[in-house]
Design an enzyme around this catalytic site. Structure first.
Site, short mmCIF file in Angstrom:
data_model
loop_
_atom_site.label_atom_id
_atom_site.label_comp_id
_atom_site.label_asym_id
_atom_site.label_seq_id
_atom_site.Cartn_x
_atom_site.Cartn_y
_atom_site.Cartn_z
N TYR A 144 -17.68 -3.52 21.03
CA TYR A 144 -16.65 -3.79 19.99
C TYR A 144 -15.65 -3.16 20.95
CZ TYR A 144 -13.74 -3.59 16.07
OH TYR A 144 -12.85 -3.81 14.86
N ASP A 239 -14.29 0.82 27.68
CA ASP A 239 -13.75 1.07 26.58
C ASP A 239 -14.17 3.05 26.35
OD1 ASP A 239 -13.76 -0.39 23.36
OD2 ASP A 239 -13.53 2.23 24.25
N LYS A 267 -10.19 8.11 18.67
CA LYS A 267 -11.66 8.60 17.86
C LYS A 267 -10.49 10.07 18.04
CE LYS A 267 -14.26 5.03 17.42
NZ LYS A 267 -14.13 4.71 16.03
#
Ligand code: KE4
Length: 428
Positions: A144, A239, A267
């Site tokens: 994702y 990623d 994050k």
């Protein structure tokens, strides 16, 4: 545990927010029940609206690596807010956090800040397409990269031709440029490259996956991708929204000693405020507006409060690298304890772990890709999730997520977690 107030708050939320949440995974869709509304948090603990204290294993899905309300971050944000919250003009703090991030992460010369991991990955793909002049991308089933159209794709009918949308609103026109490979299966990547010669701009991957549960790259998978990308003039995009500044100071590039061409962050880099970023060598980053032709922008990109939070977080991690080893040791301890009680109670399971990322799969076989992750027994997972929650342990409300340990967790917290797992599955 009682959740009277959370239930009432959820009922109100559902009237004005789709599904009562601002991000679907929070709604407990795959585990059932009413989502817990949190009132506040400190260190390793969440305090919910019904007065329950919960040991936290999601850490806001990664950002709170040093525990909630980490004082240096809170203080930095408060001080910054007093001087204004947003200007839409360049500020010195953006340069400071950029310099620090570049000093911590290998193989990057410049970094562009955005407001989410989605924005970082979306922009990285546009940059790869602009830089290479090619349209197609390869991603991996189960990975994702945020909710940008190019990523909401499932295997198409002709799997080696193109993908098909996995969400209404994503057009076939977009989907045709996304090809889907299988994680840890280098042959599936080679097949796609052969079938789309000269058309692939980049391969984007979670170098350690966290959205199928935690899945590790096996048999030098990342190194093999690097070789293929070099051979076929394809950019390799890591990623690292989950793994960046979590698995090591330099992320997976450092941990596995593999160079990516573009790295995406989110994050941890924002210390809990909305920050994403993407970074690469000058040759690639200089293609970005206003310097180059690839457009990318954002009103709140580099927002001073977010930069203050991120700078305080990265500074703490940069100054005490032992945090990463401390976290990895705690995660190993948890892994061993959980496995011992699950084996003792004859519960079929497998646990994947790297650094401070871990996931429990109630599956027979090794979990090495999306397919094997999907074979996990979700009924057992639901029993595990609610059994832990009822004992004051908050784990990810989905079998397809990783846990994220924070360094405020004590070994006593870990022991309570292991004991709670035993209670759930104890053979009476
Ligand atoms: P955001 O747009 O949610 O900041 O980042 C998207 C993203 C990109 N790349 C990776 C590897 C990610 O894990 C994420 C977001 N992670 C999810 C957890 N699986 C965030 C939780 C949520 O969607 O609410």
């Amino acid at each position: 545990m009682i959740y009277k107030r959370s239930s009432a708050l959820f009922a109100n939320a559902e009237k004005v927010i789709p599904g009562g949440v601002n991000s679907p995974v929070r709604a407990f869709g795959s585990v059932g029940g009413t989502p817990v509304f949190v009132k506040e948090a400190k260190g390793a603990y969440l305090y919910d609206e019904d007065g329950n204290t919960l040991i936290d294993y999601i850490a806001s899905w990664g950002p709170m690596i040093l525990g909630h309300a980490f004082a240096p971050v809170v203080d930095a944000v408060i001080e910054k807010a007093k001087k204004g919250t947003s200007f839409g003009m360049p500020t010195e703090i953006e340069t400071k956090i950029a310099e620090l991030a570049i000093s911590m992460v290998p193989n990057i010369d410049k970094i562009r800040f955005v407001n989410s991991g989605t924005e970082a990955c979306m922009s990285a793909v546009r940059l790869a397409r602009g830089y290479t002049g090619k349209d197609k991308i390869i991603k991996f089933a189960g990975c994702y990269h945020g909710h940008s159209d190019s990523f909401l794709i499932q295997a198409g009918s002709g799997a080696v031709t193109f993908g098909s949308p996995n969400s209404p609103g994503v057009t076939q026109g977009t989907a045709k440029d996304t090809l889907l490979a299988k994680y840890n299966d280098i042959e599936s990547v080679k097949t796609l490259i052969e079938a789309n010669k000269g058309e692939i701009a980049c391969i984007i991957i979670e170098p350690v996956a966290g959205n199928m549960g935690c899945i590790l790259p096996l048999d030098n998978f990342l190194q093999k991708l690097r070789v293929l990308c070099d051979e076929h003039n394809i950019l390799l995009v890591f990623d690292e929204v989950m793994t960046g500044f979590r698995l090591a100071k330099g992320g997976v590039q450092e941990l596995y000693n593999v160079k990516a061409d573009i790295v995406c962050f989110g994050k941890v880099i924002g210390g809990g405020l909305p920050v994403g970023a993407f970074a690469a060598k000058n040759e690639i980053m200089n293609y970005l507006a206003p310097l180059g032709p690839v457009y990318q922008a954002g009103t709140l990109s580099g927002n001073p409060l977010a930069m203050a939070a991120g700078l305080a977080m990265l500074t703490a991690l940069n100054e005490d690298e032992s945090i990463f080893e401390e976290l990895a040791n705690k995660t190993e301890y948890l892994h061993k304890g959980l496995s011992q009680v699950l084996i003792k109670n004859n519960v079929t399971h497998t646990i994947n772990r790297v650094g401070s990322m871990i996931s429990v799969h109630f599956a027979e076989d090794a979990v090495v890709d999306f397919e094997s992750s999907a074979k996990g027994n979700n009924d057992t997972f639901k029993k595990f999730f609610h059994g832990m929650l009822n004992q004051g342990i908050y784990i990810a409300p989905s079998a397809f997520e990783s846990w994220f340990l924070n360094n405020a967790l004590s070994y006593s917290d870990l022991d309570k977690t292991i004991a709670a797992c035993n209670t759930i599955f104890e053979v009476k």
